[in-house]
Scaffold this motif. Sequence first.
Motif, PDB file in Angstrom:
ATOM      1  N   GLU A 103       0.818  -1.214   0.000  1.00  0.00           N
ATOM      2  CA  GLU A 103       0.000   0.000   0.000  1.00  0.00           C
ATOM      3  C   GLU A 103       0.854   1.267   0.000  1.00  0.00           C
ATOM      4  N   PRO A 104       1.917   1.336   0.843  1.00  0.00           N
ATOM      5  CA  PRO A 104       2.780   2.525   0.765  1.00  0.00           C
ATOM      6  C   PRO A 104       3.414   2.701  -0.609  1.00  0.00           C
ATOM      7  N   GLU A 105       3.780   1.588  -1.253  1.00  0.00           N
ATOM      8  CA  GLU A 105       4.366   1.679  -2.590  1.00  0.00           C
ATOM      9  C   GLU A 105       3.336   2.176  -3.601  1.00  0.00           C
ATOM     10  N   LYS A 106       2.111   1.663  -3.495  1.00  0.00           N
ATOM     11  CA  LYS A 106       1.051   2.126  -4.397  1.00  0.00           C
ATOM     12  C   LYS A 106       0.786   3.616  -4.200  1.00  0.00           C
ATOM     13  N   ASP A 107       0.740   4.026  -2.930  1.00  0.00           N
ATOM     14  CA  ASP A 107       0.481   5.436  -2.643  1.00  0.00           C
ATOM     15  C   ASP A 107       1.564   6.337  -3.230  1.00  0.00           C
ATOM     16  N   ALA A 108       2.793   5.812  -3.304  1.00  0.00           N
ATOM     17  CA  ALA A 108       3.899   6.592  -3.850  1.00  0.00           C
ATOM     18  C   ALA A 108       3.976   6.500  -5.371  1.00  0.00           C
ATOM     19  N   GLY A 109       3.078   5.713  -5.986  1.00  0.00           N
ATOM     20  CA  GLY A 109       3.042   5.642  -7.448  1.00  0.00           C
ATOM     21  C   GLY A 109       3.780   4.470  -8.052  1.00  0.00           C
ATOM     22  N   PHE A 110       4.199   3.491  -7.248  1.00  0.00           N
ATOM     23  CA  PHE A 110       4.959   2.359  -7.768  1.00  0.00           C
ATOM     24  C   PHE A 110       4.040   1.282  -8.324  1.00  0.00           C
ATOM     25  N   ALA A 111       4.526   0.594  -9.365  1.00  0.00           N
ATOM     26  CA  ALA A 111       3.795  -0.517  -9.977  1.00  0.00           C
ATOM     27  C   ALA A 111       4.818  -1.505 -10.527  1.00  0.00           C
ATOM     28  N   THR A 112       4.344  -2.688 -10.903  1.00  0.00           N
ATOM     29  CA  THR A 112       5.232  -3.669 -11.526  1.00  0.00           C
ATOM     30  C   THR A 112       4.552  -4.261 -12.742  1.00  0.00           C
ATOM     31  N   ASP A 113       5.333  -4.567 -13.752  1.00  0.00           N
ATOM     32  CA  ASP A 113       4.814  -5.189 -14.964  1.00  0.00           C
ATOM     33  C   ASP A 113       5.200  -6.657 -15.033  1.00  0.00           C
ATOM     34  N   VAL A 114       5.876  -7.161 -14.011  1.00  0.00           N
ATOM     35  CA  VAL A 114       6.314  -8.560 -13.976  1.00  0.00           C
ATOM     36  C   VAL A 114       5.159  -9.423 -13.496  1.00  0.00           C
ATOM     37  N   ARG A 115       4.896 -10.498 -14.202  1.00  0.00           N
ATOM     38  CA  ARG A 115       3.816 -11.406 -13.852  1.00  0.00           C
ATOM     39  C   ARG A 115       4.374 -12.666 -13.185  1.00  0.00           C
ATOM     40  N   GLY A 116       3.580 -13.252 -12.313  1.00  0.00           N
ATOM     41  CA  GLY A 116       4.024 -14.442 -11.593  1.00  0.00           C
ATOM     42  C   GLY A 116       3.981 -15.693 -12.448  1.00  0.00           C
ATOM     43  N   GLY A 117       4.540 -16.766 -11.922  1.00  0.00           N
ATOM     44  CA  GLY A 117       4.480 -18.056 -12.602  1.00  0.00           C
ATOM     45  C   GLY A 117       5.743 -18.459 -13.324  1.00  0.00           C
ATOM     46  N   THR A 118       6.695 -17.552 -13.511  1.00  0.00           N
ATOM     47  CA  THR A 118       7.950 -17.886 -14.197  1.00  0.00           C
ATOM     48  C   THR A 118       8.933 -18.493 -13.199  1.00  0.00           C
ATOM     49  N   THR A 119       9.553 -19.590 -13.593  1.00  0.00           N
ATOM     50  CA  THR A 119      10.554 -20.231 -12.742  1.00  0.00           C
ATOM     51  C   THR A 119      11.946 -20.046 -13.338  1.00  0.00           C
ATOM     52  N   ALA A 131      24.816 -18.561 -16.443  1.00  0.00           N
ATOM     53  CA  ALA A 131      23.563 -18.487 -17.194  1.00  0.00           C
ATOM     54  C   ALA A 131      22.368 -18.807 -16.304  1.00  0.00           C
ATOM     55  N   LEU A 132      21.274 -18.146 -16.603  1.00  0.00           N
ATOM     56  CA  LEU A 132      20.006 -18.390 -15.918  1.00  0.00           C
ATOM     57  C   LEU A 132      18.961 -18.716 -16.978  1.00  0.00           C
ATOM     58  N   ARG A 133      18.257 -19.818 -16.781  1.00  0.00           N
ATOM     59  CA  ARG A 133      17.233 -20.247 -17.720  1.00  0.00           C
ATOM     60  C   ARG A 133      15.849 -19.978 -17.135  1.00  0.00           C
ATOM     61  N   PHE A 134      15.036 -19.200 -17.875  1.00  0.00           N
ATOM     62  CA  PHE A 134      13.679 -18.886 -17.450  1.00  0.00           C
ATOM     63  C   PHE A 134      12.693 -19.827 -18.143  1.00  0.00           C
ATOM     64  N   SER A 135      11.603 -20.160 -17.444  1.00  0.00           N
ATOM     65  CA  SER A 135      10.561 -20.968 -18.076  1.00  0.00           C
ATOM     66  C   SER A 135       9.838 -20.178 -19.160  1.00  0.00           C
ATOM     67  N   THR A 136       9.847 -18.857 -19.054  1.00  0.00           N
ATOM     68  CA  THR A 136       9.314 -17.972 -20.094  1.00  0.00           C
ATOM     69  C   THR A 136      10.480 -17.265 -20.771  1.00  0.00           C
ATOM     70  N   PRO A 137      10.683 -17.413 -22.077  1.00  0.00           N
ATOM     71  CA  PRO A 137      11.799 -16.744 -22.746  1.00  0.00           C
ATOM     72  C   PRO A 137      11.785 -15.245 -22.490  1.00  0.00           C
ATOM     73  N   PRO A 138      12.910 -14.646 -22.151  1.00  0.00           N
ATOM     74  CA  PRO A 138      12.957 -13.209 -21.854  1.00  0.00           C
ATOM     75  C   PRO A 138      12.406 -12.332 -22.968  1.00  0.00           C
ATOM     76  N   GLN A 139      12.606 -12.741 -24.218  1.00  0.00           N
ATOM     77  CA  GLN A 139      12.139 -11.921 -25.338  1.00  0.00           C
ATOM     78  C   GLN A 139      10.615 -11.887 -25.441  1.00  0.00           C
ATOM     79  N   GLU A 140       9.929 -12.746 -24.710  1.00  0.00           N
ATOM     80  CA  GLU A 140       8.471 -12.737 -24.717  1.00  0.00           C
ATOM     81  C   GLU A 140       7.896 -11.850 -23.611  1.00  0.00           C
TER      82      GLU A 140
END
Length: 202
Positions: A103-119, A131-140
């Motif tokens: 809530e304090p972050e929202k009040d200050a105008g912060f948001a995130t565009d990262v979605r959950g579910g990626t391993t 190297a780090l391998r994502f279940s969702t390709p970074p370019q997507e």
Amino acid sequence: MNGRRTRAAVATALLAAALTGCGIRSTEVPTDFGPAPSRVPCVMSGPGIAAQSDSEVSAQVFLVCAAQLVTVDRTVRVPEKGASDRARIAQALLDELAAPPSEPEKDAGFATDVRGGTTVSGPAEGDPKDALRFSTPPQELSAFALAQIVCTLADSAAASKDHTVVLGGPADDSLRRYACTTEVRSRPGTVAPPAEAVNSGK
């Protein structure tokens, strides 16, 4: 004729006086739409980082505020099991980025565009050790999400020694070495993190 002109002049004067008395100005457009919106400060007030346990570490993650990337302090829980220390840290930071802002972050105008579910997992056979391998390709990922992830990981123990990050999708996906620059932090929606191909040795 003079009488008519006199009566017209008087009527005009009375009409102007009436409009002025009502607070109406015929040459202006009313602009009373309530108080002006407050400017987004991108600065939070309140307590700092909470007490940590053995499985928690203090870290900074990049959130979106006023179309830029700005760091916020978080207490991050690191998974006890993982393919490697680098992968465990990356997963913890990725999960933190995907969590809804407080809530304090929202009040200050912060948001995130990262979605959950990626391993996140460590290097596949033949990959560089960083190297780090994502279940969702970074370019997507969206432009903002990729910038958030790259800048957060590049500023952490999951990064390479030169503060870049080697990311790829599942094992068959090509690897790229990403960097977080000042331009990316200031314009994450339009400036992509610089990237160069990495030979996976396959």
